[in-house]
Design an enzyme around this catalytic site. Structure first.
Site, PDB file in Angstrom:
ATOM      1  CB  ILE A 132      -0.906   0.027   1.253  1.00 54.49           C
ATOM      2  CG1 ILE A 132      -1.713  -1.266   1.341  1.00 54.49           C
ATOM      3  CG2 ILE A 132      -1.826   1.230   1.210  1.00 54.49           C
ATOM      4  CD1 ILE A 132      -2.401  -1.457   2.682  1.00 54.49           C
ATOM      5  CB  CYS A 133       1.597   3.885  -2.317  1.00 50.02           C
ATOM      6  SG  CYS A 133       2.416   5.464  -2.428  1.00 50.02           S
ATOM      7  CG  LEU A 134      -2.309   5.688   3.299  1.00 49.47           C
ATOM      8  CD1 LEU A 134      -3.031   6.649   2.378  1.00 49.47           C
ATOM      9  CD2 LEU A 134      -3.317   4.766   3.958  1.00 49.47           C
TER      10      LEU A 134
END
Lengths: 334, 194
Positions: free
Chosen positions: B87-89
């Site tokens: 996840i890119c968060l």
């Protein structure tokens, strides 16, 4: 805003009620009291000779090592005290506001729950770390060193307040029934005050307040009066003598009872610790840990300022020095 | 050392309003360092109706360090790797704050599902499709939701248990499930053919 110096302000009170408390004090508390007295004498004599706390620091460390076993007991007691004091001090405030003659009673009832060990409020932090105890004591003892003077001031203050309050009453108006209803719980704080200021001249109205907001002796635990006035719902101002209804005040004043980071209960020092202007509160341990890492406030993600709360420095220099010395000694710990 | 007291409290808080939020966190095993988060696909998105599982690994410094989160369910989303589920968060990286919790982090992941950020992609292929052919992106995402996020109401552990009960050794079951993206039927086929 509640500040660190809350502990300083409450120091004289347990002394005043020493007799009543000693009956309740358990054995270990007596022992502790004994040690504290000895230490105070030691310290006083050292100050006379040296006028410097260096040697005292070492002494304090030694004392803490020997007292290690009783620290747990004390920390538990301290926790209890925070809970009892949190809403209690607010209750106390409104008491004083309405009829200062009530204050000794409420003081007694609130502080009566402490054993005599808490006479020495600075050691609240010692329950969690021995190093900060001793450095905290240095500044803390300044207050205790002048204990007698402080006590006199306190009593004189109370007398003066009582006299002050009684003087305008008999000639100007017949408010005793009002006071009675207010302290019985049916009256509202602000409503009552407005009523009085309406019927009286302005200086007299000022006298209905136990402490002026700028009064140096005003305990830091008292909430600002402006806060009272800004309550949106008048029913929130209802004053009940039992103080139970004030339990909800923690929410209103936005002081959490447990650290949002580690979920441990906040003690008195923690709950009066306001490290960031955004108002996000946390315990001293988590704060220290964050300072070791990125040093940003968990609430607003802004870096913590070097000097935690500047406003407080102007209010009470003692409270600030106390905190700074403690944090520096925390750093020194392994 | 992980602050297990806090993790316990978070799990309790999370289970309290599970109906309202739909977000579930359950421990994997008994040491609370590995958890399984479950979020419903947000309504009005191609992920609606799906239930997405997220593997959570708590670092030793939690909550001072962010939890490691990775989709266990395959998702077609510009900010989530279609291969690994990474996840890119920002809040799971540099914008983490100890005041956040597993629940708020999962809520943020759920919000990411409904608000993709294709200009800061994790999966370049998906992001390119999002930019160039949004309709295809939507239908692919919906198809993936149907195919992988609705296959079964069972959790990964239950699937593993089922397959282990059929007589397959657990490590092989796990790798097979992982290889097919968590679908127990595909995993069974794979196990039988190997």
């Amino acid at each position: 805003m509640v500040s660190d110096s809350i502990t300083n302000a409450s120091i004289p009170c347990p002394n005043v009620k020493d007799l009543g408390k000693k009956k309740r004090a358990n054995r270990s508390a007596k022992l502790k009291q004994c040690k504290l007295d000895v230490r105070r004498e030691q310290w006083l004599s050292q100050v006379k000779k040296k006028g410097c706390g260096e040697e005292w620091t070492g002494d304090g460390l030694h004392r803490d090592a020997s007292n290690g076993s009783s620290e747990n007991v004390e920390s538990r007691r301290e926790r209890g005290r925070v809970e009892a004091n949190g809403p209690g001090s607010i209750h106390h405030d409104s008491d004083l506001e309405l009829s200062p003659s009530n204050s000794p009673i409420s003081l007694n009832s609130i502080l009566g729950s402490n054993d005599s060990g808490t006479n020495y409020s600075g050691s609240g932090s010692s329950s969690s770390s021995s190093a900060d105890c001793c450095s905290g004591n240095i500044t803390e003892e300044d207050d205790e060193g002048g204990d007698d003077g402080c006590l006199d001031d306190w009593e004189a203050m109370a007398d003066a307040l009582a006299a002050n309050d009684e003087r305008p009453k008999p000639p100007s108006c017949p408010p005793p029934p009002q006071d009675l209803t207010a302290s019985n719980g049916s009256g509202m704080i602000v409503g009552g005050e407005n009523l009085r200021s309406g019927t009286r001249a302005t200086p007299a109205a000022a006298n209905t307040r136990a402490w002026r907001p700028d009064d140096a002796f005003r305990p830091q635990s008292l909430p600002n009066l402006t806060k009272h006035h800004s309550f949106p719902n008048p029913s929130d101002r209802r004053f009940v003598n039992g103080g139970i209804s004030w339990a909800g005040c923690n929410r209103i004043f936005n002081v959490p009872t447990s650290c949002p980071i580690c979920c441990e209960d906040l003690d008195l020092t923690d709950s009066s610790f306001l490290p960031c202007l955004c108002g996000f509160r946390l315990c001293l341990f988590c704060h220290k840990r964050i300072l070791e890492e990125d040093g940003r406030c968990p609430g607003c993600r802004k870096p913590y300022e070097h000097n935690p709360v500047e406003g407080e420095a102007s209010v009470q220099g003692g409270g600030l020095t106390y905190r700074l010395t403690r944090s520096s000694s925390l750093m020194a710990r392994p | 050392m992980i602050d297990f007291g806090r993790v316990q409290k978070e799990l309790q808080e999370c289970s309290k309003d599970i109906e309202a939020s739909g977000i579930k966190v359950t421990p994997k095993g008994d040491n609370l360092t590995r958890l399984l988060g479950t979020i419903p696909g947000p309504t009005g998105t191609p992920y609606e109706g799906g239930t997405f599982q997220i593997d959570i690994t708590l670092p030793d410094a939690y909550p001072f360090q962010p939890p490691k989160m990775q989709f266990a369910t395959k998702v077609w989303h510009p900010n989530i790797s279609s291969q690994s589920g990474a996840i890119c968060l920002d809040i799971l990286k540099d914008q983490w704050s100890p005041a956040l919790t597993l629940k708020t982090a999962l809520l943020s992941v759920q919000a990411l599902l409904s608000a993709p950020e294709p200009n800061d992609p994790q999966d370049a292929v998906v992001a390119q499709q999002y930019h160039k052919d949004y309709q295809t992106f939507v239908s692919t995402a919906r198809y993936w939701t149907e195919a992988f996020a609705k296959t079964s109401s069972l959790g990964v552990e239950e699937k593993v248990k089922q397959l282990v009960e059929m007589g397959f050794p657990e490590p092989i079951v796990r790798s097979a499930l992982e290889a097919v993206g968590g679908d127990e039927n595909l995993a069974l086929e794979r196990l039988c053919s190997s």
